[in-house]
Each structure stands twice: as structure tokens, then as C-alpha cells.
Scaffold this motif. Structure first.
Motif, mmCIF file in Angstrom:
data_model
loop_
_atom_site.group_PDB
_atom_site.id
_atom_site.type_symbol
_atom_site.label_atom_id
_atom_site.label_comp_id
_atom_site.label_asym_id
_atom_site.label_seq_id
_atom_site.Cartn_x
_atom_site.Cartn_y
_atom_site.Cartn_z
ATOM 1 N N ALA A 163 54.500 15.087 74.079
ATOM 2 C CA ALA A 163 55.753 15.466 73.415
ATOM 3 C C ALA A 163 55.631 16.861 72.816
ATOM 4 O O ALA A 163 56.569 17.670 72.901
ATOM 5 C CB ALA A 163 56.113 14.441 72.336
ATOM 6 N N ALA A 164 54.467 17.178 72.255
ATOM 7 C CA ALA A 164 54.244 18.519 71.688
ATOM 8 C C ALA A 164 54.245 19.574 72.801
ATOM 9 O O ALA A 164 54.798 20.666 72.622
ATOM 10 C CB ALA A 164 52.926 18.549 70.917
ATOM 11 N N ALA A 165 53.665 19.243 73.958
ATOM 12 C CA ALA A 165 53.650 20.181 75.093
ATOM 13 C C ALA A 165 55.079 20.452 75.562
ATOM 14 O O ALA A 165 55.447 21.602 75.825
ATOM 15 C CB ALA A 165 52.813 19.605 76.231
ATOM 16 N N CYS A 166 55.878 19.413 75.643
ATOM 17 C CA CYS A 166 57.282 19.551 76.043
ATOM 18 C C CYS A 166 58.034 20.396 75.003
ATOM 19 O O CYS A 166 58.816 21.270 75.359
ATOM 20 C CB CYS A 166 57.898 18.164 76.139
ATOM 21 S SG CYS A 166 59.041 17.986 77.470
ATOM 22 N N SER A 167 57.763 20.144 73.735
ATOM 23 C CA SER A 167 58.405 20.891 72.649
ATOM 24 C C SER A 167 58.055 22.376 72.730
ATOM 25 O O SER A 167 58.915 23.239 72.540
ATOM 26 C CB SER A 167 57.971 20.331 71.289
ATOM 27 O OG SER A 167 58.356 18.973 71.158
ATOM 28 N N ARG A 168 56.784 22.681 73.025
ATOM 29 C CA ARG A 168 56.368 24.091 73.154
ATOM 30 C C ARG A 168 57.132 24.765 74.293
ATOM 31 O O ARG A 168 57.535 25.923 74.171
ATOM 32 C CB ARG A 168 54.858 24.197 73.382
ATOM 33 C CG ARG A 168 54.043 24.077 72.094
ATOM 34 C CD ARG A 168 52.595 24.464 72.286
ATOM 35 N NE ARG A 168 51.902 23.635 73.270
ATOM 36 C CZ ARG A 168 51.370 22.434 73.022
ATOM 37 N NH1 ARG A 168 51.445 21.917 71.801
ATOM 38 N NH2 ARG A 168 50.758 21.767 73.969
ATOM 39 N N LEU A 169 57.358 24.036 75.395
ATOM 40 C CA LEU A 169 58.121 24.596 76.516
ATOM 41 C C LEU A 169 59.562 24.902 76.104
ATOM 42 O O LEU A 169 60.213 25.766 76.689
ATOM 43 C CB LEU A 169 58.116 23.634 77.706
ATOM 44 C CG LEU A 169 56.765 23.434 78.398
ATOM 45 C CD1 LEU A 169 56.850 22.318 79.422
ATOM 46 C CD2 LEU A 169 56.298 24.736 79.051
#
Length: 186
Positions: A163-169
Motif C-alpha cells: 500500500a505504501a509503494a502504491c501511495s508513493r506512485l
């Protein structure tokens, strides 16, 4: 919201693929649409026998699913007026659900402990945009036999990282732990 869903689905797809590879479980992402969580992407695990698919286009209740509880915990969405029981484990009392949502906020992920479907557990975490607002929820579903008590924490960590990786994108820059501590001490 169709364009938004398409953009998010495209962005999240590789993140979900990595989550499936890491956890061995089906992974999905949902948007909040009215008082339901709408699955916009759902990837199945590649090789395991028993699978729990969410299904693209399916909508889920908020009070008894990990995706839904992520929206209740991390957005201003009100708790539904009626908390229909889906299994004998569904939380149907407002006070109990509010307490559970507080725990979700503290741990950073939501847990559906056989509350929506018999024999199924799910984990989900919020996906945030550049402003920090929760715009989606990302998670996994697994049979109870695999998502046992010992697996919850390590799998929840994988879900939170995805979820954090998606948020960074999406341009979200989470505050560093040290910065958060310093800013609250000022």
C-alpha cells in the motif's frame, strides 16, 4: 470515477503482482463508492490450491471486510447505520466497531477475521494520494488454514508495504518516523 479507477488499476497492477508473489495469496485494490468498497483489480495467486478471489466489479460491505474497514478507519466515511451479520464473527455493535477501528488506525492495517465469509481472512491497508488522503484500499484474501494467527503480522507487513509503494506512485511522501516525533515535540 471510471478514469480514476483505470489509472489506479494500471498503477497498482505491478504492486499487486509483487504482493501475490511475496504472499502467495490473491491480492486486490478497491475504491470507496458510496457505502461499499468496489474491487477494481484482483490478481489470483499463481500456484496454490485453495484461493479466495474478490472479483473485479464486486462490491463489499464496509463493516465486515478488511478493505471496507480500511475506508472506515482512514477516511471520514461514517459507520453504516445497520451492521448486518455476515458470519457469527461479524462485529454488529457500533461501540465494538469503533474500538476495532481505533486498533486499525494504530496498527496501520485492517483485519477481517472470518467476519464476511466463512473460512476466509483478509488484510488491507490504505493507499494515499499526494495530499495524504486515503483514496483506495489494497489487500489480500486467504483461507483461514493459511492465514493463521502466526501469519497475520508478517502478511500485514507485506500488505502495508504494498500500500505504501502504491501511495508513493501516487506522489505520497510519508513522514519519516523521526520527523513525526520531532514535530509533535515542538
Amino acid at each position: 470515477w471510471h478514469d480514476h479507477a483505470h489509472h489506479l488499476r494500471t498503477l497498482a497492477h505491478p504492486v499487486l503482482e509483487r504482493l501475490v508473489d511475496k504472499t502467495g495469496e490473491c491480492a486486490h485494490i478497491a475504491l470507496l463508492v458510496g457505502d461499499r468498497a468496489l474491487i477494481i483489480e484482483d490478481l489470483e495467486a499463481k500456484s496454490r490450491g485453495l484461493q479466495v478471489r474478490a472479483g473485479v466489479g464486486r462490491t463489499m460491505p464496509l463493516h465486515c471486510t478488511a478493505l471496507g474497514k480500511a475506508f472506515l478507519a482512514f477516511t471520514p466515511t461514517p459507520i453504516p447505520d445497520v451492521l448486518h451479520p455476515r458470519t457469527e464473527r461479524t462485529i454488529t455493535r457500533r461501540a465494538a466497531l469503533n474500538q476495532h477501528l481505533d486498533e486499525i488506525r494504530l496498527q496501520g492495517y485492517a483485519f477481517d477475521d472470518v467476519e464476511n465469509e466463512e473460512g476466509v481472512r483478509c488484510l488491507a491497508a490504505p493507499v494515499r494520494d499526494a495530499s495524504g488522503a486515503t483514496i483506495a484500499a489494497l489487500g489480500i484474501s486467504a483461507p483461514l488454514v493459511r492465514l493463521d494467527d502466526d501469519s497475520v503480522e508478517p502478511l500485514a507487513t507485506s500488505v502495508k508495504r504494498a500500500a505504501a509503494a502504491c501511495s508513493r506512485l501516487l506522489g505520497h511522501e510519508p513522514a519519516q518516523v523521526g520527523e513525526t516525533a520531532r514535530s509533535t515535540l515542538r
